[in-house]
Design a protein around this motif. Structure first.
Motif, PDB file in Angstrom:
ATOM      1  N   THR A   6       0.860  -1.183   0.000  1.00 24.27           N
ATOM      2  CA  THR A   6       0.000   0.000   0.000  1.00 24.27           C
ATOM      3  C   THR A   6       0.895   1.231   0.000  1.00 24.27           C
ATOM      4  N   LYS A  40      -2.115   4.100  -3.816  1.00 22.42           N
ATOM      5  CA  LYS A  40      -2.317   2.926  -4.656  1.00 22.42           C
ATOM      6  C   LYS A  40      -2.003   1.654  -3.890  1.00 22.42           C
ATOM      7  N   ILE A  41      -2.540   0.574  -4.410  1.00 22.67           N
ATOM      8  CA  ILE A  41      -2.342  -0.716  -3.776  1.00 22.67           C
ATOM      9  C   ILE A  41      -1.854  -1.673  -4.867  1.00 22.67           C
ATOM     10  N   ILE A  42      -0.789  -2.376  -4.569  1.00 18.88           N
ATOM     11  CA  ILE A  42      -0.230  -3.317  -5.546  1.00 18.88           C
ATOM     12  C   ILE A  42      -0.221  -4.700  -4.909  1.00 18.88           C
ATOM     13  N   GLU A  43      -0.911  -5.623  -5.545  1.00 17.36           N
ATOM     14  CA  GLU A  43      -0.949  -7.000  -5.050  1.00 17.36           C
ATOM     15  C   GLU A  43      -0.002  -7.826  -5.900  1.00 17.36           C
ATOM     16  N   LEU A  44       0.934  -8.469  -5.239  1.00 15.77           N
ATOM     17  CA  LEU A  44       1.943  -9.251  -5.955  1.00 15.77           C
ATOM     18  C   LEU A  44       1.805 -10.720  -5.602  1.00 15.77           C
ATOM     19  N   VAL A  45       1.965 -11.578  -6.590  1.00 16.05           N
ATOM     20  CA  VAL A  45       2.112 -13.006  -6.328  1.00 16.05           C
ATOM     21  C   VAL A  45       3.590 -13.331  -6.518  1.00 16.05           C
ATOM     22  N   LEU A  46       4.181 -13.899  -5.473  1.00 16.98           N
ATOM     23  CA  LEU A  46       5.616 -14.204  -5.497  1.00 16.98           C
ATOM     24  C   LEU A  46       5.813 -15.705  -5.448  1.00 16.98           C
ATOM     25  N   GLN A  47       6.866 -16.156  -6.085  1.00 17.13           N
ATOM     26  CA  GLN A  47       7.205 -17.570  -5.940  1.00 17.13           C
ATOM     27  C   GLN A  47       7.542 -17.845  -4.482  1.00 17.13           C
ATOM     28  N   ARG A  57      13.016  -8.340   0.191  1.00 17.74           N
ATOM     29  CA  ARG A  57      12.967  -8.098  -1.260  1.00 17.74           C
ATOM     30  C   ARG A  57      11.878  -7.077  -1.594  1.00 17.74           C
ATOM     31  N   MET A  61      11.948  -3.623  -3.615  1.00 10.95           N
ATOM     32  CA  MET A  61      11.068  -3.291  -4.753  1.00 10.95           C
ATOM     33  C   MET A  61      10.412  -1.929  -4.546  1.00 10.95           C
ATOM     34  N   LEU A  66       8.472   0.859  -6.810  1.00 10.06           N
ATOM     35  CA  LEU A  66       7.035   1.030  -6.582  1.00 10.06           C
ATOM     36  C   LEU A  66       6.674   2.364  -5.935  1.00 10.06           C
TER      37      LEU A  66
ATOM     38  N   GLU B  32      11.285 -13.400  -8.790  1.00 10.08           N
ATOM     39  CA  GLU B  32      10.267 -14.156  -8.044  1.00 10.08           C
ATOM     40  C   GLU B  32       8.859 -13.622  -8.268  1.00 10.08           C
ATOM     41  N   SER B  35       3.112 -12.311 -10.712  1.00 11.09           N
ATOM     42  CA  SER B  35       2.141 -11.393 -11.297  1.00 11.09           C
ATOM     43  C   SER B  35       1.903 -10.239 -10.339  1.00 11.09           C
ATOM     44  N   ARG B  37      -1.062  -6.912  -9.647  1.00  8.61           N
ATOM     45  CA  ARG B  37      -2.281  -6.195 -10.014  1.00  8.61           C
ATOM     46  C   ARG B  37      -2.302  -4.893  -9.234  1.00  8.61           C
ATOM     47  N   GLY B  39      -4.321  -1.468  -7.910  1.00 11.13           N
ATOM     48  CA  GLY B  39      -5.587  -0.792  -7.636  1.00 11.13           C
ATOM     49  C   GLY B  39      -5.327   0.520  -6.939  1.00 11.13           C
TER      50      GLY B  39
END
Lengths: 80, 80
Positions: A6, A40-47, A57, A61, A66, B32, B35, B37, B39
């Motif tokens: 966020t 803004k809000i950024i949703e990340l999928v990480l391994q 990490r 970022m 960001l 890593e 994806s 997204r 908002g």
């Protein structure tokens, strides 16, 4: 692993976007709106990774891409 | 009263902004990242009101101005 970043304008920084939102809402009759601030809000999928390592990490970022840390604050939330 | 409105692209909708963020992060070496997204978050200060009434008004604000409900979902959180 999912992470939510966020990013908000720092409290001391003018936020013209938020002011425009507040003005537009009042114009539409929502007179109870005293102020608005937009971030803004950024949703990340990480391994999959160790949560502590992932947090470090994510912090990098935010600082490298960001967020603009001169005018923005960021907050990192990890979800399993 | 403070309210936080979180607006996210619907899961079924393409999110070019989020894709650009994911691509830029990978380009910077954050491999890593699977994806991303993106908002927005809008923090509102409202004149004191009944929480139920405030929530109904916020719902209208979202539908009339803040969110594009064709492509976005919104979530309202009230703080005392």
């Amino acid at each position: 692993m999912k992470a939510v970043v966020t990013i908000r304008p720092r409290p001391s920084v003018l936020d013209p976007q938020g002011q425009a939102v507040a003005g537009a809402l009042r114009h539409l009759g929502f007179d109870e709106v005293e102020s608005a601030r937009q971030g803004k809000i950024i949703e990340l999928v990480l391994q999959d990774a160790d949560p502590d390592a992932a947090r470090a990490r994510l912090d990098r970022m935010c600082r490298e891409l960001l967020a603009n840390t001169v005018i923005e604050d960021y907050q990192i939330t990890l979800e399993p």
